[in-house]
Design a protein around this motif. Structure first.
Motif, PDB file in Angstrom:
ATOM      1  N   ARG A  96       0.837  -1.205   0.000  1.00  9.31           N
ATOM      2  CA  ARG A  96       0.000   0.000   0.000  1.00  9.31           C
ATOM      3  C   ARG A  96       0.867   1.250   0.000  1.00  9.31           C
ATOM      4  NH1 ARG A  96      -2.015   3.653   3.794  1.00  9.31           N
ATOM      5  NH2 ARG A  96      -1.196   2.451   5.543  1.00  9.31           N
ATOM      6  N   HIS A  97       1.865   1.300   0.894  1.00  7.32           N
ATOM      7  CA  HIS A  97       2.719   2.482   0.950  1.00  7.32           C
ATOM      8  C   HIS A  97       3.502   2.658  -0.349  1.00  7.32           C
ATOM      9  CE1 HIS A  97       2.133   1.893   5.368  1.00  7.32           C
ATOM     10  NE2 HIS A  97       1.934   3.188   5.267  1.00  7.32           N
ATOM     11  N   MET A  98       3.924   1.560  -0.953  1.00  4.54           N
ATOM     12  CA  MET A  98       4.640   1.665  -2.224  1.00  4.54           C
ATOM     13  C   MET A  98       3.733   2.243  -3.305  1.00  4.54           C
ATOM     14  SD  MET A  98       5.387   0.297  -5.411  1.00  4.54           S
ATOM     15  CE  MET A  98       4.915  -1.429  -5.477  1.00  4.54           C
ATOM     16  N   GLN A  99       2.473   1.769  -3.354  1.00  6.15           N
ATOM     17  CA  GLN A  99       1.525   2.306  -4.324  1.00  6.15           C
ATOM     18  C   GLN A  99       1.279   3.796  -4.079  1.00  6.15           C
ATOM     19  OE1 GLN A  99      -0.142   0.596  -6.965  1.00  6.15           O
ATOM     20  NE2 GLN A  99       1.487  -0.870  -6.535  1.00  6.15           N
ATOM     21  N   GLU A 100       1.132   4.163  -2.822  1.00  7.68           N
ATOM     22  CA  GLU A 100       0.848   5.560  -2.497  1.00  7.68           C
ATOM     23  C   GLU A 100       2.033   6.475  -2.783  1.00  7.68           C
ATOM     24  OE1 GLU A 100      -0.381   5.244   1.563  1.00  7.68           O
ATOM     25  OE2 GLU A 100      -2.490   4.855   1.029  1.00  7.68           O
ATOM     26  N   PRO A 104       2.167  11.666  -5.656  1.00  7.00           N
ATOM     27  CA  PRO A 104       2.623  13.013  -6.063  1.00  7.00           C
ATOM     28  C   PRO A 104       3.051  13.079  -7.527  1.00  7.00           C
ATOM     29  CG  PRO A 104       3.557  12.393  -3.939  1.00  7.00           C
ATOM     30  CD  PRO A 104       2.923  11.155  -4.496  1.00  7.00           C
ATOM     31  N   LEU A 105       3.763  12.061  -7.987  1.00  3.22           N
ATOM     32  CA  LEU A 105       4.208  12.043  -9.385  1.00  3.22           C
ATOM     33  C   LEU A 105       3.016  12.002 -10.331  1.00  3.22           C
ATOM     34  CD1 LEU A 105       6.473  11.829 -11.487  1.00  3.22           C
ATOM     35  CD2 LEU A 105       6.425   9.343 -11.150  1.00  3.22           C
ATOM     36  N   TYR A 106       2.015  11.194 -10.024  1.00  2.00           N
ATOM     37  CA  TYR A 106       0.846  11.087 -10.888  1.00  2.00           C
ATOM     38  C   TYR A 106       0.054  12.393 -10.906  1.00  2.00           C
ATOM     39  CZ  TYR A 106       1.402   6.019 -11.478  1.00  2.00           C
ATOM     40  OH  TYR A 106       1.864   4.777 -11.818  1.00  2.00           O
ATOM     41  N   ARG A 107      -0.008  13.074  -9.763  1.00  3.68           N
ATOM     42  CA  ARG A 107      -0.724  14.358  -9.729  1.00  3.68           C
ATOM     43  C   ARG A 107      -0.010  15.409 -10.564  1.00  3.68           C
ATOM     44  NH1 ARG A 107      -1.430  13.177  -4.111  1.00  3.68           N
ATOM     45  NH2 ARG A 107       0.365  14.501  -3.632  1.00  3.68           N
ATOM     46  N   GLU A 108       1.325  15.412 -10.529  1.00  3.21           N
ATOM     47  CA  GLU A 108       2.089  16.453 -11.205  1.00  3.21           C
ATOM     48  C   GLU A 108       2.241  16.213 -12.698  1.00  3.21           C
ATOM     49  OE1 GLU A 108       5.744  16.339  -9.112  1.00  3.21           O
ATOM     50  OE2 GLU A 108       4.860  16.982  -7.198  1.00  3.21           O
ATOM     51  N   LEU A 155      -6.148   1.214  -7.361  1.00  2.00           N
ATOM     52  CA  LEU A 155      -7.336   1.666  -8.087  1.00  2.00           C
ATOM     53  C   LEU A 155      -7.554   3.165  -7.919  1.00  2.00           C
ATOM     54  CD1 LEU A 155      -9.823  -1.290  -7.428  1.00  2.00           C
ATOM     55  CD2 LEU A 155      -8.333  -0.892  -9.407  1.00  2.00           C
ATOM     56  N   ARG A 156      -7.143   3.717  -6.782  1.00  2.00           N
ATOM     57  CA  ARG A 156      -7.269   5.166  -6.596  1.00  2.00           C
ATOM     58  C   ARG A 156      -6.377   5.928  -7.577  1.00  2.00           C
ATOM     59  NH1 ARG A 156      -7.962   3.978  -1.008  1.00  2.00           N
ATOM     60  NH2 ARG A 156      -5.714   4.159  -0.621  1.00  2.00           N
ATOM     61  N   HIS A 157      -5.278   5.302  -7.991  1.00  2.00           N
ATOM     62  CA  HIS A 157      -4.437   5.950  -9.002  1.00  2.00           C
ATOM     63  C   HIS A 157      -5.241   6.306 -10.242  1.00  2.00           C
ATOM     64  CE1 HIS A 157      -0.468   3.877  -7.494  1.00  2.00           C
ATOM     65  NE2 HIS A 157      -0.821   4.896  -6.733  1.00  2.00           N
ATOM     66  N   GLN A 158      -6.227   5.478 -10.558  1.00  2.00           N
ATOM     67  CA  GLN A 158      -6.963   5.636 -11.800  1.00  2.00           C
ATOM     68  C   GLN A 158      -7.819   6.895 -11.838  1.00  2.00           C
ATOM     69  OE1 GLN A 158      -8.964   1.922 -12.669  1.00  2.00           O
ATOM     70  NE2 GLN A 158      -7.085   0.732 -12.406  1.00  2.00           N
ATOM     71  N   GLU A 159      -7.945   7.560 -10.700  1.00  2.00           N
ATOM     72  CA  GLU A 159      -8.667   8.829 -10.687  1.00  2.00           C
ATOM     73  C   GLU A 159      -7.987   9.864 -11.584  1.00  2.00           C
ATOM     74  OE1 GLU A 159      -8.969   9.951  -6.595  1.00  2.00           O
ATOM     75  OE2 GLU A 159     -10.204   8.217  -6.041  1.00  2.00           O
ATOM     76  N   ASP A 228       8.180  15.017 -20.220  1.00  2.00           N
ATOM     77  CA  ASP A 228       9.359  14.802 -21.062  1.00  2.00           C
ATOM     78  C   ASP A 228      10.630  14.876 -20.233  1.00  2.00           C
ATOM     79  OD1 ASP A 228       9.376  17.468 -20.449  1.00  2.00           O
ATOM     80  OD2 ASP A 228       9.551  18.191 -22.515  1.00  2.00           O
ATOM     81  N   ASN A 229      10.510  14.586 -18.922  1.00  4.27           N
ATOM     82  CA  ASN A 229      11.684  14.778 -18.068  1.00  4.27           C
ATOM     83  C   ASN A 229      12.032  13.599 -17.170  1.00  4.27           C
ATOM     84  OD1 ASN A 229       9.723  14.951 -16.012  1.00  4.27           O
ATOM     85  ND2 ASN A 229       9.580  17.166 -16.269  1.00  4.27           N
ATOM     86  N   GLN A 230      11.294  12.483 -17.274  1.00  2.00           N
ATOM     87  CA  GLN A 230      11.592  11.363 -16.383  1.00  2.00           C
ATOM     88  C   GLN A 230      11.056  10.067 -16.968  1.00  2.00           C
ATOM     89  OE1 GLN A 230      10.695   9.996 -11.733  1.00  2.00           O
ATOM     90  NE2 GLN A 230      10.336  12.098 -12.372  1.00  2.00           N
ATOM     91  N   VAL A 231      11.835   9.000 -16.837  1.00  2.00           N
ATOM     92  CA  VAL A 231      11.420   7.673 -17.277  1.00  2.00           C
ATOM     93  C   VAL A 231      11.561   6.716 -16.101  1.00  2.00           C
ATOM     94  CG1 VAL A 231      11.846   5.760 -18.878  1.00  2.00           C
ATOM     95  CG2 VAL A 231      12.195   8.124 -19.634  1.00  2.00           C
ATOM     96  N   ARG A 232      10.570   5.861 -15.924  1.00  2.00           N
ATOM     97  CA  ARG A 232      10.640   4.808 -14.905  1.00  2.00           C
ATOM     98  C   ARG A 232      10.803   3.467 -15.591  1.00  2.00           C
ATOM     99  NH1 ARG A 232       5.257   3.485 -12.360  1.00  2.00           N
ATOM    100  NH2 ARG A 232       5.436   1.247 -12.653  1.00  2.00           N
ATOM    101  N   VAL A 233      11.776   2.698 -15.133  1.00  2.00           N
ATOM    102  CA  VAL A 233      12.000   1.352 -15.637  1.00  2.00           C
ATOM    103  C   VAL A 233      12.008   0.409 -14.443  1.00  2.00           C
ATOM    104  CG1 VAL A 233      13.564  -0.195 -16.863  1.00  2.00           C
ATOM    105  CG2 VAL A 233      13.347   2.189 -17.594  1.00  2.00           C
ATOM    106  N   ASP A 234      11.130  -0.578 -14.455  1.00  2.00           N
ATOM    107  CA  ASP A 234      11.055  -1.538 -13.360  1.00  2.00           C
ATOM    108  C   ASP A 234      11.839  -2.801 -13.707  1.00  2.00           C
ATOM    109  OD1 ASP A 234       9.396   0.229 -12.100  1.00  2.00           O
ATOM    110  OD2 ASP A 234       7.545  -0.846 -12.546  1.00  2.00           O
TER     111      ASP A 234
END
Length: 282
Positions: A96-100, A104-108, A155-159, A228-234
């Protein structure tokens, strides 16, 4: 111990600084003298045994009359400092904490570009698919089981999909439609959800690269581009955040090539519906 990718990134930065010094026809000692440093500092930086800070980069480029490289080189330093986070640290208290931590990144972020070859991206997952996927992660990593809280957080991310003013482009491989992450009933619901995304969502595009398609390249990793300023690779052990402008631009180029190979709209629905029919045995 530093990850191999961080070690490689440090080596690339060191080699680039050495190249800039050589292009300026300066010895290591002369550069150090003009910069006001101990003579050994240049050698340590060029052999990647000492990381330069941002001021070191500015001084290095000024002395070498190469100030046009400052922005990219400082970005490279920042990228190395923050590029890698181990999952075990992010997940120490549960998913949960990892998802949360993404909130901030998703909002911005105003523009999301996502490529995933064999799984549905989290922002598009149904509850059943997300639950099955996160259950697998918990079991594999042996971390605290907070499954239902983690599903709700995902699922809250999907907002953000309907928050207004944002743009989303998703590309998946056809394998993502077929990978049996969950049982047949839940997979059918997930495929129906994806089919819905191909119509009447002007802020979102969803494309599928057909299994027989021939994209200009097929990256070995999934990736998310934020603006255009950040890429995430898992990766299996951890997560990389790539911020160097030239590297981000390379991922943007890769995404464009993948997007060109994908199908959309009715053609994407045909692939999705054909997969759903196979799943139902019809």
């Amino acid at each position: 111990m530093a990850s191999p990718r961080i070690t490689e990134a440090k080596g690339i930065l060191a080699a680039r600084l050495r190249e800039i010094r050589n292009e300026a026809s300066l010895t290591g000692r002369s550069l150090a003298s003009r910069a006001g440093w101990h003579y050994s500092k240049v050698s340590k930086i060029e052999h990647a045994s000492q990381m330069p800070n941002e001021n070191d980069i500015r001084v290095w480029c000024r002395v070498c009359d190469a100030e046009e490289y400052v922005v990219d080189l400082i970005a490279a330093v920042r990228n190395i400092d923050s590029m890698y986070t181990e999952w075990r640290r992010l997940e120490a208290t549960g998913l949960r904490h990892m998802q949360e931590s993404f909130n901030p990144l998703y909002r911005e972020t105003q523009q999301f570009r996502v490529f995933q070859h064999s799984a549905v991206p989290g922002l598009l997952q149904t509850a059943g698919y997300a639950r099955a996927h996160l259950r697998t992660v918990i079991a594999f990593r042996g971390i605290p089981d907070d499954l239902e809280q983690a599903v709700r957080a995902r699922l809250r991310h999907q907002e953000v999909l309907t928050s207004g003013g944002k743009r989303f482009m998703f590309i998946v491989g056809e394998q993502a439609l077929r990978t049996p992450v969950c049982d047949a009933e839940e997979m059918s619901a997930q495929l129906a959800r994806l089919a819905e995304l191909t119509i009447n969502m002007p802020q979102l595009s969803f494309g599928v690269i057909p299994a027989r398609g021939r994209p200009a390249l097929m990256p070995p990793e999934n990736f998310w581009i934020y603006d255009d300023n950040q890429v995430r690779v898992d990766t299996i052990p951890g997560q990389y955040r790539i911020k160097t402008p030239t590297d981000v631009a390379l991922y943007e180029k890769a995404f464009s090539a993948l997007a060109d190979a994908a199908v959309y709209g009715q053609a994407a629905r045909d692939l999705i519906n054909a997969t759903a029919d196979e799943l139902r045995g019809t």
